[in-house]
Write a protein that holds these residues in place. Structure first.
Motif, PDB file in Angstrom:
ATOM      1  N   ASN A 167      -2.966 -34.503  34.532  1.00  0.00           N
ATOM      2  CA  ASN A 167      -4.204 -34.215  35.259  1.00  0.00           C
ATOM      3  C   ASN A 167      -4.505 -32.719  35.348  1.00  0.00           C
ATOM      4  OD1 ASN A 167      -5.153 -36.920  36.608  1.00  0.00           O
ATOM      5  ND2 ASN A 167      -2.934 -36.885  36.791  1.00  0.00           N
ATOM      6  N   LEU A 168      -3.819 -31.924  34.520  1.00  0.00           N
ATOM      7  CA  LEU A 168      -3.930 -30.477  34.654  1.00  0.00           C
ATOM      8  C   LEU A 168      -4.672 -29.858  33.479  1.00  0.00           C
ATOM      9  CD1 LEU A 168      -0.279 -29.692  35.820  1.00  0.00           C
ATOM     10  CD2 LEU A 168      -2.287 -30.216  37.231  1.00  0.00           C
ATOM     11  N   ASP A 169      -5.381 -28.767  33.744  1.00  0.00           N
ATOM     12  CA  ASP A 169      -6.005 -27.993  32.671  1.00  0.00           C
ATOM     13  C   ASP A 169      -4.907 -27.291  31.877  1.00  0.00           C
ATOM     14  OD1 ASP A 169      -5.781 -24.966  33.637  1.00  0.00           O
ATOM     15  OD2 ASP A 169      -6.276 -26.197  35.378  1.00  0.00           O
ATOM     16  N   GLU A 174       0.661 -25.195  31.406  1.00  0.00           N
ATOM     17  CA  GLU A 174       1.655 -24.230  30.937  1.00  0.00           C
ATOM     18  C   GLU A 174       2.465 -23.670  32.106  1.00  0.00           C
ATOM     19  OE1 GLU A 174       2.603 -22.874  27.880  1.00  0.00           O
ATOM     20  OE2 GLU A 174       1.558 -24.592  27.019  1.00  0.00           O
ATOM     21  N   ARG A 175       1.778 -23.392  33.183  1.00  0.00           N
ATOM     22  CA  ARG A 175       2.448 -22.850  34.387  1.00  0.00           C
ATOM     23  C   ARG A 175       3.466 -23.850  34.930  1.00  0.00           C
ATOM     24  NH1 ARG A 175      -1.032 -20.224  39.338  1.00  0.00           N
ATOM     25  NH2 ARG A 175       0.708 -19.486  40.626  1.00  0.00           N
ATOM     26  N   VAL A 176       3.082 -25.111  34.968  1.00  0.00           N
ATOM     27  CA  VAL A 176       3.985 -26.156  35.474  1.00  0.00           C
ATOM     28  C   VAL A 176       5.176 -26.340  34.547  1.00  0.00           C
ATOM     29  CG1 VAL A 176       4.152 -28.660  35.778  1.00  0.00           C
ATOM     30  CG2 VAL A 176       2.307 -27.375  36.875  1.00  0.00           C
ATOM     31  N   LEU A 180       9.155 -25.981  35.514  1.00  0.00           N
ATOM     32  CA  LEU A 180      10.190 -26.975  35.241  1.00  0.00           C
ATOM     33  C   LEU A 180      11.324 -26.355  34.420  1.00  0.00           C
ATOM     34  CD1 LEU A 180       8.011 -30.112  34.374  1.00  0.00           C
ATOM     35  CD2 LEU A 180       9.413 -29.784  36.409  1.00  0.00           C
ATOM     36  N   GLY A 181      10.952 -25.552  33.426  1.00  0.00           N
ATOM     37  CA  GLY A 181      11.967 -24.900  32.600  1.00  0.00           C
ATOM     38  C   GLY A 181      12.842 -23.958  33.393  1.00  0.00           C
ATOM     39  N   ALA A 200       3.365 -30.999  25.394  1.00  0.00           N
ATOM     40  CA  ALA A 200       4.331 -30.914  26.493  1.00  0.00           C
ATOM     41  C   ALA A 200       5.747 -31.135  25.969  1.00  0.00           C
ATOM     42  CB  ALA A 200       3.993 -31.941  27.572  1.00  0.00           C
ATOM     43  N   ALA A 201       5.908 -32.097  25.078  1.00  0.00           N
ATOM     44  CA  ALA A 201       7.235 -32.408  24.549  1.00  0.00           C
ATOM     45  C   ALA A 201       7.825 -31.252  23.752  1.00  0.00           C
ATOM     46  CB  ALA A 201       7.168 -33.656  23.672  1.00  0.00           C
TER      47      ALA A 201
END
Length: 217
Positions: A167-169, A174-176, A180-181, A200-201
């Motif tokens: 649900n993100l732009d 990228e920020r999220v 997580l990383g 994302a993968a």
């Protein structure tokens, strides 16, 4: 190296229909894993089974050496509370709690509230200034970020993320993914991400594909 997550021979059926079978996975501390699959293939069900939120028909799941599939439901819930952070695709925020209260709930349940940590996570996901707001006043993308902050606030050793960027732009996604990383690298955690997004993968250390017959690298 001892594995943080070990999944052996996991299988799930709904009636006569096999969702997946023969799923094996070993994830070490500090490792980021992505599982790709088309919609409906059972990615969310697999995460739920790993977390003990859904029952399995065969196989075992061990997290930090504990066979969560062998625990009774109350013990599973207590284990999840400490060791797991789950980013739900459907958010599952509590409508009567503010943004800050939703994010801080895992810490409150462990009886170690930490307002500074809550604010740190809100800033990290770009929700500064929204702490007192109620969920019904937020957009879908903002709710997604509340769910992500809540999953990470108690520094879990295993992060299970179900389409966390759906649900993100692109910039926020990228920020999220960066957040997580960092959690994986700096906290020695492990992350299992399920997604249909190859972008994302691509951030993962290893990528698997889930099908009804199992999982392939």
């Amino acid at each position: 190296m001892a594995m943080l997550l070990e999944v052996d021979g996991l299988a799930k059926r709904y009636g006569d229909t096999a969702v997946f079978a023969g799923v094996d996975l070993a994830v070490a501390p500090g490792e980021f894993i992505a599982i790709l699959g088309e919609s409906g293939v059972g990615k969310s069900t697999l995460l739920n089974c790993i977390a003990g939120l859904d029952t399995v028909d065969a196989g075992t799941v061990r997290i930090e050496g504990t066979a969560i599939t062998s625990l009774a439901e109350p013990q599973q819930a207590l284990f999840r509370r400490v060791h797991l952070g789950f980013v739900f695709q459907a958010f599952h925020v509590l409508p009567h709690l503010s943004v800050a209260q939703n994010v801080g709930l895992p810490l409150l349940l462990q009886r170690r509230p930490d307002a500074a940590r809550v604010q740190e996570l809100l800033a990290a996901v770009g929700l500064n200034g929204l702490a007192p707001r109620l969920p019904q006043t937020l957009s879908g993308g903002q709710l997604q970020r509340v769910a992500i902050a809540r999953a990470l606030v108690h520094r879990p050793k295993l992060i299970l993320a179900d389409e966390p960027t759906g649900n993100l732009d692109p910039a926020t996604a990228e920020r999220v993914m960066d957040l997580l990383g960092r959690q994986v690298r700096e906290q020695g955690a492990a992350c299992v991400l399920v997604t249909h997004s190859r972008m994302a993968a691509a951030r993962a250390d290893r990528v698997f594909t889930l099908t009804a017959s199992g999982m392939q690298a």
